[in-house]
Write a protein that holds these residues in place. Structure first.
Motif, short mmCIF file in Angstrom:
data_model
loop_
_atom_site.label_atom_id
_atom_site.label_comp_id
_atom_site.label_asym_id
_atom_site.label_seq_id
_atom_site.Cartn_x
_atom_site.Cartn_y
_atom_site.Cartn_z
N VAL A 72 0.83 -1.20 0.00
CA VAL A 72 0.00 0.00 0.00
C VAL A 72 0.87 1.26 0.00
O VAL A 72 0.65 2.19 -0.78
N LEU A 73 1.88 1.27 0.88
CA LEU A 73 2.76 2.43 0.94
C LEU A 73 3.44 2.66 -0.40
O LEU A 73 3.59 3.80 -0.86
N SER A 74 3.86 1.59 -1.06
CA SER A 74 4.56 1.74 -2.34
C SER A 74 3.64 2.35 -3.38
O SER A 74 4.04 3.22 -4.15
N VAL A 75 2.39 1.87 -3.41
CA VAL A 75 1.44 2.41 -4.38
C VAL A 75 1.22 3.90 -4.09
O VAL A 75 1.27 4.73 -5.00
N PHE A 76 1.03 4.21 -2.82
CA PHE A 76 0.75 5.61 -2.46
C PHE A 76 1.90 6.54 -2.77
O PHE A 76 1.69 7.62 -3.31
N ILE A 77 3.11 6.14 -2.42
CA ILE A 77 4.24 7.05 -2.63
C ILE A 77 4.39 7.39 -4.11
O ILE A 77 4.83 8.47 -4.47
N MET B 226 -4.63 6.41 7.86
CA MET B 226 -3.68 7.32 7.22
C MET B 226 -3.93 7.41 5.70
O MET B 226 -3.95 8.49 5.13
N MET B 227 -4.18 6.26 5.10
CA MET B 227 -4.36 6.24 3.65
C MET B 227 -5.66 6.94 3.25
O MET B 227 -5.70 7.67 2.27
#
Lengths: 278, 261
Positions: B28-33, B252-253
């Motif tokens: 998820v973090l990778s997609v968001f960044i 957070m997302m």
């Protein structure tokens, strides 16, 4: 009881049979040594015991279950454990404990029971403090112990050891051999393949194979006493047996069914003390 | 050689989190960044710093894990700096290229995004035992089982692959030494000669790996392996910390998404 009846097996359909009409039985709790030159069919034979190979002709059964019967294969493999020649290829887990859990996992046991078996087996082989180590950090002897623990975790009735002391230093060898004897004392039958006759002088029975046949069978004393026949097969005999035999060849009146150094010691002392010693 | 992102034993909160949560968070973090703007990017980076802090990994270790990618980062940066159109700062008259404001900005931003990706992945592997990582992947794939995805087999395949990496490295070393003992030289000589020497390594290694695979397969069968369901030593179980982490991530997302930072 493992029952081998008239078993013939070929790797190559037109070729020489690797096993040629073999008959034998192995009782529960027995300790049997299998010896013979390379390529005589020892490994091929024992792989029939746990349904890794199936006879071309004849039949193999374990406690009444035929290895040909698909539905019994799982239970046969649980009952007949096998410690392979090269432990490096037998260890499949990323850590020691996971490797030992592999077999019980295949039996679909619940996790707590797997944990219990893993701990028990590790304790039995004396690797309690190495549960989390990775296989490649282990010494040769430790790898062998891990593969034995992996088999013990299946709670087998029979364990096949295929040259369990190859690649080991003397202390590693002694550790494995005493472990094998200990396992046997707990009632598990042992089938021990080796080239080193000294390892099986305490076996209940020795089977000598050559070119896919059983050529000699009997107690270690009976088998190793047949020195000429063993030599004709280019097989070793225990060093002290050879010594006794050579002394006899030189005209000394000495027993030749000596297997251990202790026995040899007593016999030689006896000869030295007896009045008709020269 | 076998060092990037290697597991660092520890007992921090991050170490103890359920691997499924960790894997999903990294994804998820990778997609968001990659999709958010600078503000949210900064926020995520602060979050990542906090995670590093909680995992008790030293910053030095995290930085070391970026090292193998340094050439890639530099290349990525240079490409953007030199090939982005915009207001020039410096002009190189000899090749017609120029460094632009926009290029500098984009270069820095994209390099930073990729550094974030690598850091995330290496924190995952540095705080998770490989076998937990695999049960995590298996756990995440579990919902696909009814569709006929052999999740158990995938897990076994992955763990076998990881298990045999050091074995193969050892094997390569052994074969190399055996050939050096017979006069092969892997360090000196012309490029062509070197390549030839390396190909002469490949064949024995492939052959021995086939032999090994066959023996391992027989041994696995002997230990009762069959395709299909099996059980494991450890079962993944979510603890309260895992649920908190999950809620935190989701919050957070959604926050970032709603505020369109």
């Amino acid at each position: 009881m493992i029952k081998v009846e008239n078993v013939t097996f070929r790797y190559d359909h037109s070729g020489e049979p690797a096993l040629n009409r073999i008959n034998m039985t192995i009782d529960k709790g027995e300790y049997i040594g299998i010896v013979g030159p390379n390529g005589c069919g020892k490994t091929t034979l024992v792989q029939h015991f746990n349904a890794l190979l199936y006879p071309e002709d004849g039949r193999v059964s374990v406690d009444g279950m035929n290895t040909d019967d698909e539905s019994c294969v799982e239970e046969i493999r649980r009952r007949v454990g096998m410690v392979f020649q090269n432990p490096d290829n037998q260890i499949v887990g990323m850590t020691v404990e996971e490797d030992i859990a592999f077999g019980p996992g295949n039996l679909e046991l619940p996790s707590p029971e797997i944990r219990q078996r893993v701990d028990e087996s590790l304790a039995r082989v004396g690797l309690k403090n190495h549960a989390e180590r990775q296989p490649y950090t282990l010494s040769g002897g430790e790898k062998r112990l891990v593969s034995i623990a992996g088999v013990l975790a299946m709670k087998p009735e029979y364990i096949i050891f295929d040259e369990p002391t190859s690649y080991l230093d003397p202390s590693g060898r002694d550790r494995i051999l005493s472990l094998i004897e200990e396992i046997n004392k707990q009632g598990i039958a042992i089938i021990h393949i080796t080239h080193n006759m000294d390892e099986i002088v305490n076996a209940g029975r020795v089977v000598v194979m050559d070119e896919g046949r059983v050529v000699l069978t009997g107690s270690p004393k009976e088998v190793f006493g047949k020195v000429e026949q063993m030599k004709a097969l280019k097989l070793d005999i225990p060093v002290v047996t050879d010594l006794a035999w050579r002394l006899k060849q030189r005209g000394e009146d000495i027993r030749t069914d000596i297997l251990t150094i202790d026995e040899a010691c007593l016999e030689i002392l006896d000869r030295l003390k007896s009045p008709h010693a020269s | 050689m076998y060092n990037w992102g290697q597991y660092v034993p520890g007992n921090s909160i991050i170490h103890r989190l359920d691997p499924r949560i960790k894997i999903l968070s990294v994804i998820v973090l990778s997609v968001f960044i990659l999709k958010v703007g600078v503000n949210a990017g900064l926020l995520l980076s602060v979050f990542m710093m906090a995670v590093i802090f909680m995992s008790r990994l030293t910053f030095q270790r995290v930085i070391t894990s970026l090292r193998p990618f340094i050439i890639f980062f530099i290349l990525l940066f240079l490409l953007h700096v030199l090939f982005t159109a915009g207001t020039p700062i410096v002009r190189f008259s000899f090749c017609g290229l120029s460094i632009t404001h926009e290029g500098l900005y984009r270069g820095l931003y994209i390099t930073w995004q990729f550094m974030f990706l690598v850091t995330g992945a290496s924190i995952l592997t540095m705080t998770t035992v490989p076998s937990d990582l695999i049960s995590g992947i298996e756990g995440i794939l579990k919902p696909l089982r009814p569709l006929g995805v052999p999740t158990h087999d995938i897990a076994i395949m992955l763990s076998l692959a990881l298990r045999f990496v050091p074995t193969f490295l050892g094997e390569i070393d052994r074969i190399k030494k055996a050939q050096m003992a017979r006069g092969a030289n892997f360090k000196k000589g012309k490029m062509i000669k070197k390549i030839k020497n390396i190909t002469s390594l490949a064949l024995p290694i492939v052959l021995s790996s086939f032999r090994r695979a066959e023996e391992t397969a027989t041994a696995m069968e002997g230990r009762g392996y069959k395709r299909g369901p099996r059980t494991c030593l450890r079962n993944l179980r979510m603890s309260s910390a895992d649920y908190i982490a999950l809620v935190l991530m989701v919050a957070m997302m959604t926050g970032i998404q709603l505020m369109a930072l």
